[in-house]
Design a protein around this motif. Structure first.
Motif, PDB file in Angstrom:
ATOM      1  N   SER A 108      32.131  40.921  42.189  1.00 14.67           N
ATOM      2  CA  SER A 108      31.839  39.568  41.722  1.00 14.67           C
ATOM      3  C   SER A 108      32.201  38.479  42.731  1.00 14.67           C
ATOM      4  N   TYR A 109      33.114  38.780  43.672  1.00 16.35           N
ATOM      5  CA  TYR A 109      33.619  37.753  44.580  1.00 16.35           C
ATOM      6  C   TYR A 109      33.558  38.234  46.032  1.00 16.35           C
ATOM      7  N   GLN A 110      33.334  37.278  46.928  1.00 14.44           N
ATOM      8  CA  GLN A 110      33.424  37.554  48.360  1.00 14.44           C
ATOM      9  C   GLN A 110      34.849  37.343  48.863  1.00 14.44           C
ATOM     10  N   GLN A 111      35.567  36.445  48.231  1.00 15.98           N
ATOM     11  CA  GLN A 111      36.957  36.196  48.559  1.00 15.98           C
ATOM     12  C   GLN A 111      37.652  35.631  47.328  1.00 15.98           C
ATOM     13  N   MET A 112      38.964  35.761  47.284  1.00 17.89           N
ATOM     14  CA  MET A 112      39.725  35.312  46.121  1.00 17.89           C
ATOM     15  C   MET A 112      41.016  34.663  46.561  1.00 17.89           C
ATOM     16  N   LYS A 113      41.429  33.647  45.812  1.00 18.91           N
ATOM     17  CA  LYS A 113      42.742  33.056  46.022  1.00 18.91           C
ATOM     18  C   LYS A 113      43.749  33.850  45.196  1.00 18.91           C
ATOM     19  N   ILE A 114      44.723  34.430  45.878  1.00 22.17           N
ATOM     20  CA  ILE A 114      45.769  35.204  45.216  1.00 22.17           C
ATOM     21  C   ILE A 114      47.023  34.338  45.108  1.00 22.17           C
ATOM     22  N   PHE A 115      47.529  34.182  43.891  1.00 25.11           N
ATOM     23  CA  PHE A 115      48.785  33.481  43.670  1.00 25.11           C
ATOM     24  C   PHE A 115      49.927  34.490  43.746  1.00 25.11           C
ATOM     25  N   ILE A 116      51.036  34.068  44.319  1.00 23.75           N
ATOM     26  CA  ILE A 116      52.223  34.923  44.400  1.00 23.75           C
ATOM     27  C   ILE A 116      53.120  34.614  43.207  1.00 23.75           C
ATOM     28  N   GLY A 117      53.502  35.651  42.489  1.00 25.11           N
ATOM     29  CA  GLY A 117      54.390  35.501  41.343  1.00 25.11           C
ATOM     30  C   GLY A 117      55.597  36.408  41.488  1.00 25.11           C
ATOM     31  N   ALA A 118      56.526  36.277  40.592  1.00 19.03           N
ATOM     32  CA  ALA A 118      57.729  37.119  40.630  1.00 19.03           C
ATOM     33  C   ALA A 118      58.416  37.091  39.274  1.00 19.03           C
ATOM     34  N   ASN A 119      59.173  38.143  39.013  1.00 18.99           N
ATOM     35  CA  ASN A 119      60.146  38.136  37.920  1.00 18.99           C
ATOM     36  C   ASN A 119      61.460  38.669  38.465  1.00 18.99           C
ATOM     37  N   GLU A 120      62.343  39.091  37.598  1.00 21.29           N
ATOM     38  CA  GLU A 120      63.665  39.541  38.056  1.00 21.29           C
ATOM     39  C   GLU A 120      63.620  40.900  38.750  1.00 21.29           C
ATOM     40  N   ARG A 122      60.534  42.100  40.818  1.00 22.46           N
ATOM     41  CA  ARG A 122      59.693  42.247  42.006  1.00 22.46           C
ATOM     42  C   ARG A 122      58.706  41.093  42.119  1.00 22.46           C
ATOM     43  N   LEU A 123      57.917  41.113  43.212  1.00 22.08           N
ATOM     44  CA  LEU A 123      56.810  40.197  43.385  1.00 22.08           C
ATOM     45  C   LEU A 123      55.571  40.703  42.639  1.00 22.08           C
ATOM     46  N   PHE A 124      54.646  39.787  42.363  1.00 22.98           N
ATOM     47  CA  PHE A 124      53.369  40.115  41.746  1.00 22.98           C
ATOM     48  C   PHE A 124      52.256  39.383  42.486  1.00 22.98           C
ATOM     49  N   PHE A 125      51.052  39.963  42.438  1.00 23.45           N
ATOM     50  CA  PHE A 125      49.852  39.268  42.870  1.00 23.45           C
ATOM     51  C   PHE A 125      49.076  38.862  41.618  1.00 23.45           C
ATOM     52  N   LEU A 126      48.718  37.578  41.543  1.00 22.78           N
ATOM     53  CA  LEU A 126      48.075  37.018  40.361  1.00 22.78           C
ATOM     54  C   LEU A 126      46.697  36.466  40.727  1.00 22.78           C
ATOM     55  N   THR A 131      36.127  30.614  36.013  1.00 20.95           N
ATOM     56  CA  THR A 131      34.913  30.561  35.192  1.00 20.95           C
ATOM     57  C   THR A 131      35.194  31.016  33.770  1.00 20.95           C
ATOM     58  N   GLU A 132      35.871  32.152  33.651  1.00 16.74           N
ATOM     59  CA  GLU A 132      36.144  32.734  32.332  1.00 16.74           C
ATOM     60  C   GLU A 132      37.450  32.227  31.724  1.00 16.74           C
ATOM     61  N   LYS A 133      38.222  31.458  32.520  1.00 17.94           N
ATOM     62  CA  LYS A 133      39.539  30.977  32.074  1.00 17.94           C
ATOM     63  C   LYS A 133      40.429  32.144  31.650  1.00 17.94           C
ATOM     64  N   LYS A 134      40.455  33.168  32.523  1.00 22.10           N
ATOM     65  CA  LYS A 134      41.291  34.331  32.263  1.00 22.10           C
ATOM     66  C   LYS A 134      42.245  34.538  33.436  1.00 22.10           C
ATOM     67  N   TYR A 135      43.335  35.250  33.178  1.00 22.95           N
ATOM     68  CA  TYR A 135      44.403  35.403  34.158  1.00 22.95           C
ATOM     69  C   TYR A 135      44.799  36.878  34.229  1.00 22.95           C
ATOM     70  N   TYR A 136      45.108  37.337  35.465  1.00 22.19           N
ATOM     71  CA  TYR A 136      45.358  38.761  35.660  1.00 22.19           C
ATOM     72  C   TYR A 136      46.501  38.985  36.648  1.00 22.19           C
ATOM     73  N   THR A 137      47.182  40.128  36.491  1.00 21.07           N
ATOM     74  CA  THR A 137      47.969  40.697  37.578  1.00 21.07           C
ATOM     75  C   THR A 137      47.109  41.770  38.229  1.00 21.07           C
ATOM     76  N   LEU A 138      47.245  41.902  39.564  1.00 19.26           N
ATOM     77  CA  LEU A 138      46.348  42.778  40.316  1.00 19.26           C
ATOM     78  C   LEU A 138      47.038  43.977  40.938  1.00 19.26           C
ATOM     79  N   ASP A 139      48.322  43.881  41.217  1.00 17.51           N
ATOM     80  CA  ASP A 139      48.984  44.870  42.064  1.00 17.51           C
ATOM     81  C   ASP A 139      49.562  46.028  41.265  1.00 17.51           C
ATOM     82  N   ASN A 140      49.748  47.146  41.987  1.00 20.13           N
ATOM     83  CA  ASN A 140      50.461  48.318  41.466  1.00 20.13           C
ATOM     84  C   ASN A 140      49.932  48.772  40.110  1.00 20.13           C
TER      85      ASN A 140
END
Length: 270
Positions: A108-120, A122-126, A131-140
């Motif tokens: 669906s995409y040629q490129q994406m903006k990945i947000f960096i997240g974290a909890n107590e 590890r790090l996460f890729f978000l 368009t769909e107003k949806k949110y995801y974690t991508l890693d692991n």
């Protein structure tokens, strides 16, 4: 539910191989031993698996410009992150995005903006699907995992109030007016390579190794408002990306091409 299906897929394949006479008692004993080792690994406290990578086996280029860094620079960049006493060990783990997730995204995409997240832990890729107003974690994971807007914001806050504060203190010793990156761009640079390697390596991933830019080189930086100026990306967080796969207990890097991001980072000074 999806985890249960993954388990059924694995055990179903084992049963199939036994039925076909391909797996015997010897192979099943090896699986049993492997499972015991994995249980022991999970039970051990403070376990972090971090393999030494032979950066000399890769040609590592910036995703968009193709600017190449040599082995010494790759070691310098990853060492700057991994050897820092100020950065907690939980942030030094390699992150993966699996072939399954990459295929889903780049259909669906040629490129994406990945947000960096974290909890107590590890790090996460978000990822935010605007368009769909949806949110995801991508890693692991074997599939992108949908999360709520509240969870998305909490992960971003976890990074901004955790690792980013440490990185900001460091970068502001050199430039008091700037702060470290919160996002990076993931381009489809690897997609064709992934599709080429997939038939050979079913457990294929892009491996993201956290790093810090250490070069003093000046680059033309473009801001969203159309202005531009020369600045250095030194001390800015990035990730060096290589292809790899899981084989038994090991993560095996596929030697050849690798990539890092510079132009897709939050621009310094903008």
């Amino acid at each position: 539910m999806e985890g249960s299906q993954d388990l059924l897929n694995v055990t179903g394949r084992i049963h199939q191989l036994v039925e076909y006479g391909i797996f015997t008692v010897d192979e099943l004993s090896q699986i049993q031993s492997f499972c015991r080792d994995e249980i022991s690994r999970l039970d051990s406290s403070g376990f972090i698996e971090r393999e030494e990578i032979n950066w000399g086996a890769y040609k590592i280029r910036e995703q968009m410009t193709g600017d190449e860094i040599d082995e010494a620079m790759a070691r310098s960049m990853t060492g700057e992150f991994n050897n820092s006493d100020d950065i907690a060990e939980i942030y030094k783990q390699r992150l993966d995005i699996s072939y399954e997730v990459i295929k889903d995204l780049f259909e669906s995409y040629q490129q994406m903006k990945i947000f960096i997240g974290a909890n107590e832990k590890r790090l996460f890729f978000l990822f935010e699907d605007e368009t769909e107003k949806k949110y995801y974690t991508l890693d692991n994971n074997l599939r992108k995992e949908e999360i709520t807007k509240g969870e998305f914001d909490n992960y971003k806050t976890g990074y901004n109030e955790g690792l980013k504060t440490v990185l900001d203190e460091h970068i502001r010793l050199h430039d008091p007016t700037t702060s470290n990156t919160e996002t990076f761009m993931l381009r489809n640079t690897f997609y064709d390579m992934l599709n080429e390697q997939r038939p050979k390596y079913p457990n294929l991933v892009i491996s993201f190794n956290p790093a810090i830019h250490t070069s003093d080189e000046m680059f033309e930086v473009s801001c969203a408002n159309g202005s531009s100026f020369k600045a250095s990306y030194k001390h800015r967080l990035t990730f060096i990306m290589i292809l790899g796969y899981y084989q038994g207990k090991d993560f095996v890097g596929i030697q050849g091409r690798g990539f890092y991001d510079r132009n897709g980072l939050c621009p310094p000074g903008c």
